[in-house]
Design a protein around this motif. Structure first.
Motif, PDB file in Angstrom:
ATOM      1  N   LEU A 128       0.838  -1.191   0.000  1.00 26.32           N
ATOM      2  CA  LEU A 128       0.000   0.000   0.000  1.00 26.32           C
ATOM      3  C   LEU A 128       0.881   1.252   0.000  1.00 26.32           C
ATOM      4  N   PRO A 129       0.364   2.367  -0.505  1.00 20.44           N
ATOM      5  CA  PRO A 129       1.168   3.593  -0.520  1.00 20.44           C
ATOM      6  C   PRO A 129       1.465   4.068   0.900  1.00 20.44           C
ATOM      7  N   GLU A 130       2.524   4.776   1.045  1.00 21.18           N
ATOM      8  CA  GLU A 130       2.901   5.300   2.364  1.00 21.18           C
ATOM      9  C   GLU A 130       1.819   6.254   2.859  1.00 21.18           C
ATOM     10  N   GLY A 131       1.469   6.109   4.116  1.00 25.89           N
ATOM     11  CA  GLY A 131       0.421   6.952   4.693  1.00 25.89           C
ATOM     12  C   GLY A 131      -0.964   6.607   4.179  1.00 25.89           C
TER      13      GLY A 131
ATOM     14  N   ASP B  97      -7.344   4.572   6.139  1.00 20.74           N
ATOM     15  CA  ASP B  97      -8.003   3.358   6.627  1.00 20.74           C
ATOM     16  C   ASP B  97      -8.844   2.717   5.524  1.00 20.74           C
ATOM     17  N   PHE B  98      -9.445   3.557   4.687  1.00 21.33           N
ATOM     18  CA  PHE B  98     -10.322   3.032   3.636  1.00 21.33           C
ATOM     19  C   PHE B  98      -9.538   2.202   2.627  1.00 21.33           C
ATOM     20  N   VAL B  99      -8.459   2.757   2.086  1.00 26.67           N
ATOM     21  CA  VAL B  99      -7.696   2.015   1.096  1.00 26.67           C
ATOM     22  C   VAL B  99      -6.950   0.850   1.748  1.00 26.67           C
ATOM     23  N   SER B 100      -6.612   0.997   3.025  1.00 24.13           N
ATOM     24  CA  SER B 100      -5.940  -0.108   3.715  1.00 24.13           C
ATOM     25  C   SER B 100      -6.876  -1.298   3.915  1.00 24.13           C
TER      26      SER B 100
END
Length: 221
Positions: free
Chosen positions: A85-88, A91-94
């Motif tokens: 996943l991209p840095e930072g 919560d949704f994309v994680s």
């Protein structure tokens, strides 16, 4: 008058010995008839038993039907690793799973169209692939809205941008309806688009007909 001549016996008269002999004869006849009747019954019973076991299908119980056996294939497993996943990451994309079916998550990219045009708080394009060049792929776009009402309005607009749905239904979580879903024909032959809402989030997946529908069924959000 009865003839009293010596040695004369009137008609119908039987001596005691003759009467005993007649009784014995009748008793013997009755016994023989009983024996014959018993033997006949035994013979009939024996024939019935033999017929029941040797005559095809006669007097034999119907065999119990074999239970249906359902063979469930093992779910496909990925052969590649998901992209980090991209840095930072929010919560949704994680929350986007690492894999679905045999597909793994590719690198997410922000989707400005849903944010600027549909009012999403955030939106992402998340490809799911089998990890090979030119292999199977499902293109997923996911967006988050402030509340369910805004998400429902955006879902309607997003659904209007694709072809007329051929299948529609409810999305349920724990037996509770959280939004609708629809399956529409894709722009390319042999592809479909599945659009669904889960409360404040809207998702749209595009890919090969059966694959994208199975993807939707498997996707946990």
């Amino acid at each position: 008058m009865v003839d009293q001549r010596p040695g004369y016996m009137s008609p119908g008269f039987r001596t005691p010995g003759e009467r005993v002999h007649q009784k014995n004869s009748r008793a013997a006849v009755v016994r023989r008839r009983k024996v014959v009747a018993v033997l006949a019954l035994v013979l009939i019973a024996a024939i019935a038993v033999v017929t029941a076991f040797w005559w095809p299908g006669f007097a034999r119980p119907e065999p119990e039907p074999l239970p249906d056996v359902t063979v469930t294939a093992a779910p496909p497993t990925p052969t590649a690793d998901a992209e980090p996943l991209p840095e930072g990451a929010t919560d949704f994309v994680s929350a986007m799973p690492d894999s679905a079916l045999a597909l793994v998550r590719g690198e997410p990219a922000e989707n400005a169209e849903w944010v600027e045009g549909a009012g999403a708080v955030e939106a992402w394009d998340v490809p799911y692939t089998d990890g090979s060049d030119g292999g199977e792929q499902v293109a997923l776009t996911a967006g988050q809205w402030v509340d369910a009402d805004e998400a429902a309005e955006a879902h309607t607009a997003i659904l209007d941008s694709v072809a007329e749905p051929t299948v529609e239904g409810d999305v349920t979580v724990g037996g509770e309806t959280v939004g609708p879903y629809a399956v529409s024909p894709g722009e390319a032959a042999g592809t479909s688009v599945v659009t669904w809402r889960n409360d404040t989030a809207v998702f749209q997946a595009t890919g090969p007909d059966q694959l994208v529908q199975d993807f939707y069924e498997t996707f946990p959000m």
